[in-house]
Design a protein around this motif. Structure first.
Motif, short mmCIF file in Angstrom:
data_model
loop_
_atom_site.label_atom_id
_atom_site.label_comp_id
_atom_site.label_asym_id
_atom_site.label_seq_id
_atom_site.Cartn_x
_atom_site.Cartn_y
_atom_site.Cartn_z
N ALA A 93 -2.75 7.14 -8.99
CA ALA A 93 -3.59 6.29 -8.15
C ALA A 93 -3.98 6.99 -6.86
N HIS B 90 0.85 -1.18 0.00
CA HIS B 90 0.00 0.00 0.00
C HIS B 90 0.89 1.24 0.00
N MET C 240 -8.43 1.20 -1.15
CA MET C 240 -7.26 0.78 -0.37
C MET C 240 -7.58 0.75 1.11
N THR D 74 1.44 0.56 -7.01
CA THR D 74 0.76 -0.10 -8.11
C THR D 74 1.66 -1.20 -8.67
N LYS E 207 -12.94 -1.38 -8.98
CA LYS E 207 -13.23 -0.97 -7.61
C LYS E 207 -14.70 -1.24 -7.32
N ASP F 36 -2.46 -5.02 -10.75
CA ASP F 36 -2.82 -4.24 -9.58
C ASP F 36 -3.79 -5.07 -8.75
N THR G 32 -9.79 5.11 -5.53
CA THR G 32 -8.68 4.21 -5.20
C THR G 32 -8.34 4.32 -3.72
N GLY H 6 -8.95 -2.82 -6.51
CA GLY H 6 -9.08 -1.52 -5.88
C GLY H 6 -7.86 -0.63 -6.00
N TYR H 7 -6.70 -1.22 -6.22
CA TYR H 7 -5.46 -0.46 -6.33
C TYR H 7 -5.23 -0.06 -7.79
N ASP I 68 -6.78 9.57 -6.88
CA ASP I 68 -8.12 9.11 -7.23
C ASP I 68 -8.86 8.73 -5.95
#
Length: 255
Positions: A159, A3, A169, A6, A36, A27, A165, A30-31, A162
């Motif tokens: 990422a 975390h 995460m 990507t 998502k 990825d 995202t 969700g990443y 966003d």
């Protein structure tokens, strides 16, 4: 991957491995650029079980019924769950700078809470972390374009800017405290173990030894065939020690 990295975090490790192997660097759900799905009160859409199913479906779509899995940090939890839930599909498992979520939370103490407080901050819902992170993602996450590589840094930065995202995460961490721990605890209670060869690598500049004293012993509680080694680097080993990491993985995959 860790975390909030990507798939691009592997850009220095994947090419040498691709000389002998087909390499797929997705990825996590969700990443980065991955889908998502809507979150739910139980956070199950972002559970490692759901992500492990993603991995198997992706590999089958690409024509691979059986394959090796390599995961770092959050990706290591997905890789571990893939090996536990789909043993017929996973030929080898490499986990980097991580122990199973269930093992980490079972050993959580004041030291763990002080060092890994972000697990509980990102994982709570009463005052969602997204509001804090989205106020200034660059300040929250940091990142060094020279260390990461310019293209990887730009992918990562897109990422973290966003909000969808960032939310996904956080859901990953909420699932970690809920369905992921429950799945690990159920496996331990049932005596399920990882049957394929497992490679555990940890970074000497991180806190695996500080937290677990003997993290290799932790993995031996979960797997029958454990090989292990240390890399002299910090947590983001694919960026800090890519050549050594690629060499260790190549040896393991060829063994």
């Amino acid at each position: 991957m860790a975390h909030p990295r990507t798939h691009a975090t592997w850009h220095r490790v994947a090419p040498p491995l691709a000389e002998r192997h087909t390499v797929v660097c997705p990825d996590l759900r969700g990443y980065g650029g991955s889908s998502k799905p809507p979150s739910t009160p139980d956070h199950a859409p972002y559970s490692k079980r759901a992500m492990a199913t993603d991995v198997v479906r992706l590999m089958r779509t690409l024509g691979h019924e059986r394959f090796a899995v390599v995961g770092h940090d959050r990706g290591a939890y997905v890789a571990t769950r893939t090996a536990l839930d789909h043993p017929a599909a996973v030929s080898r498992l490499a986990v980097l700078d991580s122990v199973p979520i269930g093992a980490a939370l079972a050993r959580a103490d004041a030291r763990f809470a002080a060092l890994w407080w972000h697990w509980f901050f990102l994982g709570q819902t009463a005052k969602p972390a997204e509001r804090v992170i989205n106020a200034d993602p660059d300040a929250w996450y940091g990142g060094d374009p020279e260390a990461m590589g310019r293209e990887a840094y730009e992918d990562y930065r897109a990422a973290i800017h966003d909000p969808a995202t960032v939310h996904a995460m956080c859901e990953d961490y909420r699932a970690g405290l809920g369905p992921d721990r429950a799945a690990d605890d159920a496996d331990r209670a049932a005596g399920r173990r990882i049957s394929c060869p497992l490679l555990f690598l940890w970074a000497t500049g991180d806190d695996m030894v500080d937290l677990y004293s003997d993290p290799v012993a932790v993995w031996r509680e979960w797997a029958d065939d454990v090989r292990a080694g240390a890399l002299e680097c910090g947590h983001h080993m694919s960026e800090e020690a890519p050549d050594r990491l690629a060499a260790e993985l190549a040896t393991f995959l060829a063994d």
